[in-house]
Design an enzyme around this catalytic site. Structure first.
Site, PDB file in Angstrom:
ATOM      1  N   PHE A 138       0.761  -1.231   0.145  1.00 13.52           N
ATOM      2  CA  PHE A 138      -0.037   0.212  -0.215  1.00 13.52           C
ATOM      3  C   PHE A 138       0.823   1.269  -0.050  1.00 13.52           C
ATOM      4  O   PHE A 138       1.308   1.705   1.038  1.00 13.52           O
ATOM      5  CB  PHE A 138      -0.995  -0.029   1.119  1.00 13.52           C
ATOM      6  CG  PHE A 138      -2.142   0.907   1.325  1.00 13.52           C
ATOM      7  CD1 PHE A 138      -3.130   0.972   0.470  1.00 13.52           C
ATOM      8  CD2 PHE A 138      -2.059   2.195   1.975  1.00 13.52           C
ATOM      9  CE1 PHE A 138      -4.076   1.721   0.341  1.00 13.52           C
ATOM     10  CE2 PHE A 138      -3.069   2.917   2.068  1.00 13.52           C
ATOM     11  CZ  PHE A 138      -4.255   2.792   1.192  1.00 13.52           C
ATOM     12  N   GLY A 139       1.248   1.529  -1.288  1.00 16.80           N
ATOM     13  CA  GLY A 139       2.159   2.826  -1.267  1.00 16.80           C
ATOM     14  C   GLY A 139       1.739   3.690  -2.466  1.00 16.80           C
ATOM     15  O   GLY A 139       1.540   3.435  -3.561  1.00 16.80           O
ATOM     16  N   PHE A 140       1.583   5.041  -1.982  1.00 13.95           N
ATOM     17  CA  PHE A 140       1.116   5.917  -2.814  1.00 13.95           C
ATOM     18  C   PHE A 140       1.817   7.406  -2.643  1.00 13.95           C
ATOM     19  O   PHE A 140       2.580   7.663  -1.499  1.00 13.95           O
ATOM     20  CB  PHE A 140      -0.620   6.049  -2.699  1.00 13.95           C
ATOM     21  CG  PHE A 140      -1.304   5.023  -3.102  1.00 13.95           C
ATOM     22  CD1 PHE A 140      -1.596   4.791  -4.384  1.00 13.95           C
ATOM     23  CD2 PHE A 140      -1.484   4.095  -1.994  1.00 13.95           C
ATOM     24  CE1 PHE A 140      -2.409   3.338  -4.490  1.00 13.95           C
ATOM     25  CE2 PHE A 140      -2.305   2.776  -2.221  1.00 13.95           C
ATOM     26  CZ  PHE A 140      -2.726   2.626  -3.589  1.00 13.95           C
ATOM     27  N   ASP A 188      -0.305 -16.193  12.852  1.00 12.72           N
ATOM     28  CA  ASP A 188      -1.666 -16.521  12.896  1.00 12.72           C
ATOM     29  C   ASP A 188      -2.600 -16.089  11.956  1.00 12.72           C
ATOM     30  O   ASP A 188      -2.014 -15.294  10.867  1.00 12.72           O
ATOM     31  CB  ASP A 188      -2.163 -15.714  14.487  1.00 12.72           C
ATOM     32  CG  ASP A 188      -3.337 -16.526  15.007  1.00 12.72           C
ATOM     33  OD1 ASP A 188      -3.892 -17.507  14.208  1.00 12.72           O
ATOM     34  OD2 ASP A 188      -3.838 -16.261  15.907  1.00 12.72           O
ATOM     35  N   HIS A 195       4.694  -3.801   3.230  1.00 11.70           N
ATOM     36  CA  HIS A 195       5.783  -3.838   2.105  1.00 11.70           C
ATOM     37  C   HIS A 195       7.365  -3.443   3.155  1.00 11.70           C
ATOM     38  O   HIS A 195       7.026  -2.640   3.841  1.00 11.70           O
ATOM     39  CB  HIS A 195       5.497  -3.079   0.767  1.00 11.70           C
ATOM     40  CG  HIS A 195       5.220  -1.791   1.361  1.00 11.70           C
ATOM     41  ND1 HIS A 195       5.080  -0.685   0.322  1.00 11.70           N
ATOM     42  CD2 HIS A 195       5.239  -0.920   2.411  1.00 11.70           C
ATOM     43  CE1 HIS A 195       4.705   0.413   0.517  1.00 11.70           C
ATOM     44  NE2 HIS A 195       4.909   0.362   1.872  1.00 11.70           N
ATOM     45  N   ASN A 196       8.181  -4.217   2.593  1.00 18.14           N
ATOM     46  CA  ASN A 196       9.551  -3.885   3.058  1.00 18.14           C
ATOM     47  C   ASN A 196       9.809  -4.335   4.531  1.00 18.14           C
ATOM     48  O   ASN A 196      10.825  -3.984   5.176  1.00 18.14           O
ATOM     49  CB  ASN A 196      10.018  -2.313   3.072  1.00 18.14           C
ATOM     50  CG  ASN A 196       9.660  -1.791   1.422  1.00 18.14           C
ATOM     51  OD1 ASN A 196       9.774  -2.513   0.671  1.00 18.14           O
ATOM     52  ND2 ASN A 196       9.063  -0.692   1.557  1.00 18.14           N
ATOM     53  N   SER A 214       8.060  -1.000   6.040  1.00 19.84           N
ATOM     54  CA  SER A 214       9.549  -0.755   6.388  1.00 19.84           C
ATOM     55  C   SER A 214       9.704  -1.039   7.829  1.00 19.84           C
ATOM     56  O   SER A 214      10.792  -0.532   8.363  1.00 19.84           O
ATOM     57  CB  SER A 214       9.830   0.587   5.960  1.00 19.84           C
ATOM     58  OG  SER A 214       9.503   0.846   4.677  1.00 19.84           O
ATOM     59  N   HIS A 232       8.338   2.181   9.719  1.00 26.00           N
ATOM     60  CA  HIS A 232       9.778   2.529   9.845  1.00 26.00           C
ATOM     61  C   HIS A 232      10.234   2.449  11.308  1.00 26.00           C
ATOM     62  O   HIS A 232      11.002   3.319  11.828  1.00 26.00           O
ATOM     63  CB  HIS A 232      10.068   4.037   9.314  1.00 26.00           C
ATOM     64  CG  HIS A 232       9.794   4.166   7.867  1.00 26.00           C
ATOM     65  ND1 HIS A 232      10.620   4.085   6.799  1.00 26.00           N
ATOM     66  CD2 HIS A 232       8.596   4.530   7.062  1.00 26.00           C
ATOM     67  CE1 HIS A 232      10.309   3.920   5.758  1.00 26.00           C
ATOM     68  NE2 HIS A 232       8.847   4.493   5.745  1.00 26.00           N
TER      69      HIS A 232
END
Length: 293
Positions: A138-140, A188, A195-196, A214, A232
């Site tokens: 989910f990256g925008f 579970d 992502h990452n 991340s 992060h």
């Protein structure tokens, strides 16, 4: 051809002969014939329907360029796409899709309706029904006109050896580094791994855990149910997080943590005790105020 289609519908969906004849009268049979008959069309990546064959051990479908060990069991309704590698003694359940270029290690068991793409799976793993691994994260980003644009998600997800992944869990592929789940980690049902994310070895993630993109998690980390981790963030090895905790910053010392945001477990327990006593005192004054009024 019509007889073969009727037998296929009866076997795949459990239709009775009367139901199959009724569908044929509605024009369903002609539709199936056009789909089943090989033609020059492809799936957009150069793969054509006639490139798929039936796997003798189980009856599933596989692309002619896929490499499948003869001992692998590909159940009827499962599909192994082009250039995938399936190791020995792998079991793939009905409805599962092994996407192009996916690698599955030996003795791994893949449940019904599992979707694998852009990923590698280690040896002796168990992936339960409905899990999705290797889809886009989910990256925008917002352009100069205020429009939301998709960030490229071009890397993979790597699952180690002896990993167990619960039903309907999602593990996204990477964008700037591969998403990784270390050896012997257990995940579970209904867990989201963005992502990452890099998860170490021998970790345990309970139901409904959500890890944003991340994040880096060390070894021997345990997350109780519904733990949330913001993006992060780094978590050192040998950390245990109480259920419903929320990690908002790096955890640099091993130990037990809990709360929103997380603090060492003793401090969280003190916070809960103080809040409980304060609430009790307030509630004890309420009836007296009602009487005086």
């Amino acid at each position: 051809m019509a007889l073969q289609l009727r037998r296929l519908l009866a076997a795949a969906f459990g239709y009775t002969p009367q139901q199959v004849r009724a569908l044929s009268q509605l024009g369903f049979g002609a539709c199936c014939s056009s789909i089943a008959s090989p033609d020059s069309s492809d799936y957009g990546d150069g793969t054509k329907p006639q490139d798929f064959q039936s796997w003798p051990n189980g009856g599933g479908s596989f692309h002619k360029s896929a490499s499948i060990d003869p001992t692998a069991f590909v159940e009827f309704g499962a599909v192994v796409h082009s250039k995938s590698v399936v190791g020995e003694h792998v079991c793939i359940g009905s409805g599962a899709v092994i996407g192009p270029g996916v690698s599955v290690g030996q003795s791994t068991k893949i449940g019904y309706n599992v979707s694998l793409s852009n990923c590698t799976i280690g040896d002796s793993c168990i992936i339960h029904n409905g899990a999705c691994i290797g889809q886009d994260g989910f990256g925008f980003m917002v352009d100069e006109h205020g429009n939301m644009l998709k960030k490229p998600q071009m890397l993979n997800a790597r699952i180690g050896n002896c990993v167990e992944i619960g039903a309907n869990t999602c593990i996204d592929r990477g964008s700037w580094r591969d998403t990784v789940v270390g050896d012997h980690s257990k995940i579970d049902n209904l867990v989201q791994i963005g992502h990452n994310v890099v998860i170490g070895e021998n970790c345990m993630l309970c139901g409904q855990v959500g890890i944003a993109g991340s994040v880096t998690v060390g070894d021997y980390v345990t997350m109780g149910g519904r733990v949330a981790v913001r993006d992060h963030v780094s978590i050192v090895s040998k950390v245990r997080l109480a259920a419903t905790s929320f990690v908002t910053r790096d955890i640099k010392e091993p130990g037990d943590y809990g709360g929103f945001p997380v603090v060492p477990i003793r401090e969280w327990r003190r916070q809960v005790a103080i809040h409980s006593r304060t609430s009790t005192k307030r509630n004890s004054w309420f009836p007296m105020l009602c009487i005086e009024s």
